[in-house]
Design a protein around this motif. Structure first.
Motif, PDB file in Angstrom:
ATOM      1  N   VAL A   1     -23.603  13.358 -68.848  1.00  0.00           N
ATOM      2  CA  VAL A   1     -23.657  12.885 -67.469  1.00  0.00           C
ATOM      3  C   VAL A   1     -24.992  13.303 -66.864  1.00  0.00           C
ATOM      4  CG1 VAL A   1     -22.538  12.918 -65.215  1.00  0.00           C
ATOM      5  CG2 VAL A   1     -21.151  13.140 -67.296  1.00  0.00           C
ATOM      6  N   ARG A   2     -25.761  12.291 -66.376  1.00  0.00           N
ATOM      7  CA  ARG A   2     -27.060  12.559 -65.753  1.00  0.00           C
ATOM      8  C   ARG A   2     -27.216  11.670 -64.522  1.00  0.00           C
ATOM      9  NH1 ARG A   2     -30.830  10.612 -70.384  1.00  0.00           N
ATOM     10  NH2 ARG A   2     -29.518  11.035 -72.195  1.00  0.00           N
ATOM     11  N   GLU A   3     -28.342  11.810 -63.833  1.00  0.00           N
ATOM     12  CA  GLU A   3     -28.675  10.857 -62.779  1.00  0.00           C
ATOM     13  C   GLU A   3     -29.000   9.514 -63.436  1.00  0.00           C
ATOM     14  OE1 GLU A   3     -31.761  12.171 -60.228  1.00  0.00           O
ATOM     15  OE2 GLU A   3     -30.538  13.725 -59.273  1.00  0.00           O
ATOM     16  N   TYR A   4     -28.726   8.429 -62.712  1.00  0.00           N
ATOM     17  CA  TYR A   4     -28.893   7.105 -63.304  1.00  0.00           C
ATOM     18  C   TYR A   4     -30.329   6.858 -63.761  1.00  0.00           C
ATOM     19  CZ  TYR A   4     -28.505   2.143 -64.132  1.00  0.00           C
ATOM     20  OH  TYR A   4     -28.527   0.907 -64.736  1.00  0.00           O
ATOM     21  N   ALA A   5     -31.288   7.319 -62.969  1.00  0.00           N
ATOM     22  CA  ALA A   5     -32.686   7.054 -63.309  1.00  0.00           C
ATOM     23  C   ALA A   5     -33.076   7.639 -64.655  1.00  0.00           C
ATOM     24  CB  ALA A   5     -33.595   7.609 -62.214  1.00  0.00           C
ATOM     25  N   THR A   6     -32.407   8.697 -65.079  1.00  0.00           N
ATOM     26  CA  THR A   6     -32.753   9.345 -66.343  1.00  0.00           C
ATOM     27  C   THR A   6     -31.880   8.909 -67.512  1.00  0.00           C
ATOM     28  OG1 THR A   6     -31.290  11.268 -66.032  1.00  0.00           O
ATOM     29  CG2 THR A   6     -33.503  11.374 -65.045  1.00  0.00           C
TER      30      THR A   6
ATOM     31  N   GLY B   1     -35.970  -0.437 -34.528  1.00  0.00           N
ATOM     32  CA  GLY B   1     -36.412  -0.038 -35.862  1.00  0.00           C
ATOM     33  C   GLY B   1     -35.316   0.631 -36.657  1.00  0.00           C
ATOM     34  N   ILE B   2     -35.652   0.955 -37.891  1.00  0.00           N
ATOM     35  CA  ILE B   2     -34.704   1.566 -38.821  1.00  0.00           C
ATOM     36  C   ILE B   2     -35.386   2.751 -39.493  1.00  0.00           C
ATOM     37  CG2 ILE B   2     -33.178   1.167 -40.800  1.00  0.00           C
ATOM     38  CD1 ILE B   2     -33.633  -1.867 -40.365  1.00  0.00           C
ATOM     39  N   ASP B   3     -34.690   3.877 -39.564  1.00  0.00           N
ATOM     40  CA  ASP B   3     -35.163   5.041 -40.304  1.00  0.00           C
ATOM     41  C   ASP B   3     -34.169   5.325 -41.421  1.00  0.00           C
ATOM     42  OD1 ASP B   3     -37.439   5.561 -38.663  1.00  0.00           O
ATOM     43  OD2 ASP B   3     -36.080   6.362 -37.130  1.00  0.00           O
ATOM     44  N   VAL B   4     -34.644   5.207 -42.646  1.00  0.00           N
ATOM     45  CA  VAL B   4     -33.788   5.323 -43.822  1.00  0.00           C
ATOM     46  C   VAL B   4     -34.049   6.647 -44.523  1.00  0.00           C
ATOM     47  CG1 VAL B   4     -33.155   4.303 -46.044  1.00  0.00           C
ATOM     48  CG2 VAL B   4     -33.864   2.820 -44.139  1.00  0.00           C
ATOM     49  N   THR B   5     -32.989   7.325 -44.889  1.00  0.00           N
ATOM     50  CA  THR B   5     -33.097   8.513 -45.731  1.00  0.00           C
ATOM     51  C   THR B   5     -32.242   8.294 -46.968  1.00  0.00           C
ATOM     52  OG1 THR B   5     -33.418   9.962 -43.814  1.00  0.00           O
ATOM     53  CG2 THR B   5     -32.765  10.997 -45.874  1.00  0.00           C
ATOM     54  N   PHE B   6     -32.786   8.611 -48.132  1.00  0.00           N
ATOM     55  CA  PHE B   6     -32.047   8.453 -49.382  1.00  0.00           C
ATOM     56  C   PHE B   6     -31.326   9.764 -49.693  1.00  0.00           C
ATOM     57  CE2 PHE B   6     -35.809   5.687 -49.638  1.00  0.00           C
ATOM     58  CZ  PHE B   6     -35.152   4.465 -49.626  1.00  0.00           C
ATOM     59  N   VAL B   7     -29.996   9.672 -49.782  1.00  0.00           N
ATOM     60  CA  VAL B   7     -29.157  10.860 -49.954  1.00  0.00           C
ATOM     61  C   VAL B   7     -28.220  10.624 -51.134  1.00  0.00           C
ATOM     62  CG1 VAL B   7     -27.611  12.492 -48.792  1.00  0.00           C
ATOM     63  CG2 VAL B   7     -29.249  11.161 -47.445  1.00  0.00           C
ATOM     64  N   PRO B   8     -28.645  10.943 -52.358  1.00  0.00           N
ATOM     65  CA  PRO B   8     -27.803  10.679 -53.525  1.00  0.00           C
ATOM     66  C   PRO B   8     -26.478  11.436 -53.502  1.00  0.00           C
ATOM     67  CG  PRO B   8     -30.078  11.045 -54.189  1.00  0.00           C
ATOM     68  CD  PRO B   8     -29.985  11.426 -52.750  1.00  0.00           C
ATOM     69  N   ASP B   9     -26.452  12.602 -52.876  1.00  0.00           N
ATOM     70  CA  ASP B   9     -25.232  13.406 -52.843  1.00  0.00           C
ATOM     71  C   ASP B   9     -24.219  12.812 -51.869  1.00  0.00           C
ATOM     72  OD1 ASP B   9     -23.729  15.906 -51.384  1.00  0.00           O
ATOM     73  OD2 ASP B   9     -23.988  16.254 -53.531  1.00  0.00           O
TER      74      ASP B   9
ATOM     75  N   MET C   1     -27.498   5.609 -50.606  1.00  0.00           N
ATOM     76  CA  MET C   1     -27.126   6.378 -51.779  1.00  0.00           C
ATOM     77  C   MET C   1     -28.270   6.527 -52.770  1.00  0.00           C
ATOM     78  SD  MET C   1     -23.991   5.771 -54.441  1.00  0.00           S
ATOM     79  CE  MET C   1     -24.533   4.141 -54.926  1.00  0.00           C
ATOM     80  N   ASN C   2     -28.783   5.420 -53.276  1.00  0.00           N
ATOM     81  CA  ASN C   2     -29.755   5.470 -54.365  1.00  0.00           C
ATOM     82  C   ASN C   2     -31.185   5.397 -53.844  1.00  0.00           C
ATOM     83  OD1 ASN C   2     -27.859   5.582 -56.495  1.00  0.00           O
ATOM     84  ND2 ASN C   2     -27.568   3.370 -56.405  1.00  0.00           N
ATOM     85  N   PRO C   3     -32.039   6.320 -54.241  1.00  0.00           N
ATOM     86  CA  PRO C   3     -33.457   6.216 -53.882  1.00  0.00           C
ATOM     87  C   PRO C   3     -34.116   5.092 -54.669  1.00  0.00           C
ATOM     88  CG  PRO C   3     -33.107   8.050 -55.382  1.00  0.00           C
ATOM     89  CD  PRO C   3     -31.746   7.530 -55.030  1.00  0.00           C
TER      90      PRO C   3
ATOM     91  N   ASP D   1     -24.821   9.377 -59.744  1.00  0.00           N
ATOM     92  CA  ASP D   1     -25.176   8.731 -58.484  1.00  0.00           C
ATOM     93  C   ASP D   1     -23.963   8.170 -57.752  1.00  0.00           C
ATOM     94  OD1 ASP D   1     -27.280   8.720 -60.516  1.00  0.00           O
ATOM     95  OD2 ASP D   1     -28.555   7.901 -58.943  1.00  0.00           O
ATOM     96  N   ARG D   2     -22.980   7.716 -58.491  1.00  0.00           N
ATOM     97  CA  ARG D   2     -21.708   7.321 -57.892  1.00  0.00           C
ATOM     98  C   ARG D   2     -20.735   8.462 -58.111  1.00  0.00           C
ATOM     99  NH1 ARG D   2     -20.678   2.438 -55.727  1.00  0.00           N
ATOM    100  NH2 ARG D   2     -22.427   1.001 -55.816  1.00  0.00           N
ATOM    101  N   ALA D   3     -20.315   9.065 -57.007  1.00  0.00           N
ATOM    102  CA  ALA D   3     -19.638  10.363 -57.054  1.00  0.00           C
ATOM    103  C   ALA D   3     -18.390  10.370 -57.927  1.00  0.00           C
ATOM    104  CB  ALA D   3     -19.283  10.792 -55.627  1.00  0.00           C
ATOM    105  N   GLU D   4     -17.698   9.224 -58.022  1.00  0.00           N
ATOM    106  CA  GLU D   4     -16.432   9.210 -58.759  1.00  0.00           C
ATOM    107  C   GLU D   4     -16.609   9.145 -60.276  1.00  0.00           C
ATOM    108  OE1 GLU D   4     -16.113   7.820 -54.701  1.00  0.00           O
ATOM    109  OE2 GLU D   4     -17.186   6.927 -56.380  1.00  0.00           O
ATOM    110  N   LEU D   5     -17.758   8.670 -60.745  1.00  0.00           N
ATOM    111  CA  LEU D   5     -17.895   8.393 -62.173  1.00  0.00           C
ATOM    112  C   LEU D   5     -17.785   9.627 -63.070  1.00  0.00           C
ATOM    113  CD1 LEU D   5     -20.496   5.492 -62.379  1.00  0.00           C
ATOM    114  CD2 LEU D   5     -18.010   5.413 -62.178  1.00  0.00           C
ATOM    115  N   PRO D   6     -18.359  10.774 -62.721  1.00  0.00           N
ATOM    116  CA  PRO D   6     -18.143  11.945 -63.582  1.00  0.00           C
ATOM    117  C   PRO D   6     -16.662  12.307 -63.725  1.00  0.00           C
ATOM    118  CG  PRO D   6     -20.012  12.318 -62.141  1.00  0.00           C
ATOM    119  CD  PRO D   6     -19.354  11.050 -61.665  1.00  0.00           C
TER     120      PRO D   6
END
Length: 492
Positions: A368-373, A214-222, A41-43, A342-347
């Protein structure tokens, strides 16, 4: 549905993932097995520094390790340390033989001293060290950890992923670089900013050899895109499937577990409308958590009775009834509530709270913004209220650290800006009490002291919903969010 405890993605979302889960560069050794594709979820917010919350990613990928780890009951068990003993304010840990870092250098007591000292002197400190002063000294095969005051939780604290032990190479500059410097069964080989990361199995691991190459990780906030990755087969493991998407997926592919995570409304006690205790009481009285659980979480959450939820089975049985503070009249007072996407339910939670509080007489604005901001503004007290999904035993397996961090006058995550002598006293007592029943009672007393201020209104306790593709074997379903891919995890 697969459950450990009782308790159609949009077509456009698939487009977001095209190409994201292609195998990353990196060898797979002689193993013919499949690499594990993970959608997270979170980058990273701090370059995967172990001194930040990014440390929990390193732990979930089994690349960075700590001196001790925790069992299911939250008790400390050996990891990079094989034994320990307490001598008043001092704890002596024996460092495990035969461990090498991913850069090939052997683990020594000096390496442990370096890593722990860097954490203890960091600014800001890792949350687990809030209010804790400690020094670390290496001698032979042992490390001595000394605290300013006697601390019964030192082993549990040292289990926090934020106190991971890395090689000297990680500390060459001002930042801490975990690439190729951990000790776990998987070696972090590549980090592509906030988009992806790759890990290869480390065949020199001191424990059992990992089954996956091995592991391949992709960060997908949506969240919709993460669910689509599971539905379309583009990911093998998907963390934090949104409630809104869970019902649209094959129920055999998702696992739901009550977790120590509380959705809480923090009220700013330092300035603005909620500086008045009666206005905080009015907000608490206006909130209908049951309707939020039903309407937003579709019943996949538990209405909160306190800050600590059903994942801590002992908490509810130790609570006693309390008389709530009298509520004032809002009279149209204007408040701004902040939260993040970032957590879909919070908005949606924010919108529901807006309606409930406006019905009670408040005028409510949302931001409401992205958590990092938005995190820095929340910590600075820029909002009248803030909705946060907060893990309550993330760091040490003991909720006292979370309570101190969030509600002590000197806590590093004190979004409520609370400075209450009674709360500080209760928190200090909980922190000083030895492990066991006495400590649990002290923790509940501290929780009661916080709730008496109405600085925080706990609404619900979340359940983690994780997606595992049909061929995935041995993925961890961890309420503490420390484990995900382990030595046993593989794709058939």
């Amino acid at each position: 549905m697969r459950r450990l405890l009782p308790a159609a993605a949009l077509a456009s979302a698939s487009l977001l993932l095209t190409g994201c889960f292609a195998a990353a560069d990196g060898g797979t050794g002689s193993d013919t097995g499949k690499r594990i594709r993970v959608a997270m979820m979170n980058p990273p917010r701090s370059g995967l520094s172990p001194l930040s919350d990014d440390a929990f990613k390193l732990s979930r990928w089994s690349t960075a390790e700590t001196l001790v780890t925790l069992d299911a009951n939250g008790d400390a068990v050996p990891a990079l340390a094989t034994a320990w003993r307490q001598e008043g304010r001092t704890w002596v840990f024996t460092v495990r033989d035969g461990v090498t870092f991913h850069d090939g250098t052997p683990l020594t007591a000096r390496d442990v001293e370096r890593s722990l000292t860097r954490a203890a002197t960091a600014s800001p400190k890792p949350r687990i060290l809030d209010g804790v002063e400690l020094t670390v000294r290496a001698s032979g095969k042992t490390v001595t950890v000394t605290t300013a005051a006697e601390d019964p939780l030192v082993p549990q604290r040292l289990s926090s992923p934020q106190l991971s032990i890395l090689s000297a190479e990680a500390y060459r500059g001002k930042t801490v670089d975990p690439v190729g410097t951990g000790t776990g069964p998987f070696r972090l080989t590549k980090v592509n900013g906030t988009s992806s990361a790759s890990l290869d199995r480390y065949d020199g691991y001191w424990g059992r050899k990992a089954k996956a190459p091995g592991i391949d990780v992709t960060f997908v906030p949506d969240g919709t895109a993460r669910a689509a990755a599971l539905r379309t087969g583009e990911a093998d493991i998907v963390e934090a499937v949104p409630v809104s998407q869970a019902a649209l997926l094959d129920q055999d592919l998702i696992t739901e577990v009550p977790m120590p995570r509380t959705n809480t409304l923090y009220l700013n006690t330092e300035r603005g409308v909620f500086k008045d205790p009666s206005m905080r009481a009015a907000a608490r009285q206006a909130i209908d958590a049951a309707s939020i659980v039903k309407g937003v979480y579709e019943g996949r959450a538990d209405v909160a009775k306190g800050l600590l939820g059903p994942a801590l089975a002992w908490a509810d049985g130790l609570r006693t009834a309390r008389t709530p503070a009298p509520a004032g009249r809002p009279g149209g007072a204007t408040i701004t509530i902040g939260t993040f996407t970032d957590r879909a339910e919070l908005p949606e939670v924010a919108q529901t709270l807006q309606q409930q509080l406006q019905k009670a007489g408040f005028t409510v604005k949302l931001e409401v913004r992205e958590y990092a901001t938005i995190e820095s503004d929340a910590l600075a007290g820029a909002f009248d209220a803030f909705i946060l999904s907060r893990a309550t035993v993330l760091d040490s397996g003991d909720p006292a650290a979370y309570l101190y961090s969030d509600f002590a006058s000197r806590g590093s995550f004190n979004i409520a800006q609370l400075a209450d002598p009674a709360v500080d006293k209760a928190l200090e007592k909980a922190a000083a009490t030895g492990t066991g029943e006495a400590r649990r009672k002290a923790v509940i007393a501290a929780e009661a002291a916080v709730l008496a201020t109405d600085a925080a209104v706990p609404m619900l306790h979340e359940r983690v919903i994780q997606g595992d593709a049909a061929g995935v074997v041995g993925a961890a379903h961890d309420p503490r969010e420390r484990l995900l891919v382990t030595v046993d995890t593989h794709v058939e």
